[in-house]
Design an enzyme around this catalytic site. Structure first.
Site, PDB file in Angstrom:
ATOM      1  CE  LYS A 134      -0.355  -1.703   2.816  1.00 48.69           C
ATOM      2  NZ  LYS A 134      -0.310  -3.349   4.329  1.00 48.69           N
ATOM      3  N   GLY A 143      -6.735  -6.675   4.197  1.00 51.26           N
ATOM      4  CA  GLY A 143      -6.001  -8.128   4.352  1.00 51.26           C
ATOM      5  C   GLY A 143      -7.263  -8.577   3.846  1.00 51.26           C
ATOM      6  CG  ASP A 200      -0.919   0.777   7.429  1.00 53.35           C
ATOM      7  OD1 ASP A 200      -0.204   0.325   6.637  1.00 53.35           O
ATOM      8  OD2 ASP A 200      -2.131   0.406   7.962  1.00 53.35           O
ATOM      9  CD  GLU A 242      -9.622  -7.096  -2.704  1.00 49.70           C
ATOM     10  OE1 GLU A 242     -10.107  -6.788  -3.654  1.00 49.70           O
ATOM     11  OE2 GLU A 242     -10.104  -6.260  -1.887  1.00 49.70           O
ATOM     12  CE  LYS A 279      -3.531  -0.946   5.444  1.00 51.35           C
ATOM     13  NZ  LYS A 279      -3.890  -1.538   7.293  1.00 51.35           N
ATOM     14  CB  ILE A 332     -11.666  -6.908   4.044  1.00 49.13           C
ATOM     15  CG1 ILE A 332     -11.619  -7.167   5.933  1.00 49.13           C
ATOM     16  CG2 ILE A 332     -12.996  -6.521   3.593  1.00 49.13           C
ATOM     17  CD1 ILE A 332     -11.941  -5.991   6.542  1.00 49.13           C
ATOM     18  N   GLY A 361      -2.521 -10.326   9.169  1.00 51.61           N
ATOM     19  CA  GLY A 361      -1.927 -11.800   9.079  1.00 51.61           C
ATOM     20  C   GLY A 361      -1.455 -12.987   8.189  1.00 51.61           C
TER      21      GLY A 361
HETATM   22  N1  HSE Z   1      -0.122  -2.978  10.227  1.00 50.85           N
HETATM   23  C1  HSE Z   1      -1.724  -3.515   9.073  1.00 50.85           C
HETATM   24  C2  HSE Z   1      -1.931  -3.205  10.266  1.00 50.85           C
HETATM   25  C3  HSE Z   1      -1.503  -3.904   9.111  1.00 50.85           C
HETATM   26  O1  HSE Z   1      -1.752  -3.815  11.092  1.00 50.85           O
HETATM   27  O2  HSE Z   1      -3.525  -3.547  10.133  1.00 50.85           O
HETATM   28  C4  HSE Z   1      -0.695  -4.391   7.815  1.00 50.85           C
HETATM   29  O3  HSE Z   1      -1.046  -3.035   6.215  1.00 50.85           O
END
Ligand code: HSE
Length: 438
Positions: free
Chosen positions: A109, A138, A205, A133, A209, A140, A307
């Site tokens: 991302k 993840g 992060d 995707e 997204k 979804i 995960g």
């Molecule tokens: N580190 C992210 C989270 C997952 O905690 O959702 C990867 O983008």
């Protein structure tokens, strides 16, 4: 019965960490089913890793190489799966793959948010697919639903919990009364948060997204520099308690919505959400994305956002789709960027705000505070006065004021906050949280 072309599609995997190992396992263990679904077998021809020394499953050993550039440049690779993360090497390797005619599947991302504006057109010019995707939330399915299922609709809001680490921390602060630092350490102990948690807790992060979600939803390339980003490291137990008293929770949301003037707002920040909203009940490290579209109405997508196996599910889903396209000599649907909508600065936002601060508890204070709101064109919806200090203990000469506004402008709100801080009656910092879903 699908006719099987025996000629395999060659796949190169870059990265063999938590997700990469699961992707390799699925490709190998589900080979027969994937072949039947694609119409051609997949052949995993190489796995690029940084070091050969780390322990890895025996059946992958013969595929390992430390020369990712050579693997991608072989000239016979159909699909490159990039799971090494980071921007420099991953960006170079994805461009190299595209230049060599390979389609690409990636979960990166940060790279797509910062360089997508040039990488997507490069893939289009080369006539290859670029699927991602797994880059958002993840397991979804959300990229393809936005790009394909909802492409005929007019999306008004995409709003989600897209970072599991911060959702876990806020959930612990809410349900167990932990402070931020204690919840962060627990998230690190459980492997949700990195040793350096900055990208998660400061919202970077989630902002990457948000770039990807907003770009697809609004048919516009959204630059990462246009996204307002505020993380959760300054959320205090008092904010969480005040939200609870109003039957609300605090969530870190990525929000992208249309504004009345045609611009869009794209932002990440702690957000007060009423418990009646579908996002409020998404706890632990789960992710969820709420979409509101003109014709479809309200939709909710929820599931594991990170995960190894859940993310691998999304990667292999893209792999099968890209392989099907490849087997038929076509490329899949692309996201359109025709709309060219301007992203409004955060100052142009209009929403509700919750404010919390302590004042001297004596006659005339409420009137003075109310006039500061009025002077800044902000209409107050509710006021609560609690005789508590910041720790939530009973206080004598000060009271905590908790004020919910009607929809107000962000610039007005910031001016109002500055005026409140300067007022002699105000005895603490003035904290505010943006509110959604009320
Ligand atoms: N580190 C992210 C989270 C997952 O905690 O959702 C990867 O983008």
């Amino acid at each position: 019965m699908t006719q099987i072309d025996e000629q395999p599609l060659k796949v190169a995997l870059l990265g063999c960490g938590v997700v990469g190992t699961q992707v390799a396992r699925l490709i190998i263990e589900q080979g027969a089913d994937l072949t039947a679904r694609i119409g051609r077998p997949l052949e995993l021809v190489g796995i690029a890793v940084r070091s050969l020394d780390r322990p890895r499953p025996v059946k992958l050993q013969s595929l390992l190489t430390t020369d990712a550039d050579a693997l991608v440049s072989r000239g016979d690779i159909d699909i490159v799966i990039e799971l090494i993360g980071g921007e420099t090497d991953a960006g170079r390797l994805i461009r190299l793959a595209i230049d060599h005619g390979a389609s690409v599947v990636t979960a990166n991302k940060a790279l797509l948010a910062s360089q997508g504006e040039s990488i997507f057109p490069a893939a289009e010019r080369a006539g290859v697919d670029l699927y991602y995707e797994a880059a958002v939330a993840g397991a979804i399915p959300i990229i393809r639903p936005l790009r394909e299922s909802l492409v005929g609709d007019s999306i008004q809001v995409v709003m989600g919990i897209v970072n599991g680490t911060t959702n876990y921390i806020l959930d612990k602060m809410t349900t167990e009364g932990m402070d931020y630092q204690t919840a962060l350490v627990q998230a690190q102990d459980l492997g949700y948060a990195e040793a350096d948690p900055t990208a998660d807790v400061e919202g970077h992060d989630a902002a990457a997204k948000a770039v990807l979600l907003a770009s697809i939803a609004f048919h516009t390339w959204v630059s990462d520099s246009a996204v307002y980003c505020e993380g959760i490291s300054r959320v205090m137990p008092g904010d969480i308690r005040a939200a609870r008293d109003l039957d609300c929770v605090v969530k870190l949301l990525a929000v992208a919505n249309t504004l009345d003037d045609g611009r869009i707002s794209v932002r990440v920040h702690p957000t007060m959400v009423p418990n009646s909203h579908p996002l409020a009940s998404v706890g632990g490290a789960y992710n969820a994305i709420f979409v509101e579209a003109a014709a479809a109405g309200r939709l909710m997508f929820v599931g594991p956002g990170a995960g190894g196996a859940p993310t691998a599910s999304a990667v292999v889903g893209d792999l099968v789709t890209v392989a099907r396209n490849r087997a038929r000599g076509v490329v899949g649907p692309r996201q359109s960027v025709y709309a060219d909508r301007e992203v409004a600065p955060i100052g142009a936002l209009r929403t509700r705000y919750f404010l919390r601060f302590r004042v001297t508890d004596e006659p005339g204070v409420l009137a003075a505070v109310a006039s500061i709101f009025a002077n800044h064109h902000i209409s107050v919806q509710t006021v609560q006065q609690m005789p508590v200090d910041e720790a939530g203990s009973v206080a004598r000469d000060v009271a905590e004021l908790r004020m919910m506004t009607h929809v107000a402008g962000e610039d007005d709100l910031l001016d109002c906050v500055a005026a409140l801080k300067a007022a002699p009656q105000v005895r603490s910092d003035v904290r505010f949280i943006r509110v959604e879903g009320i």
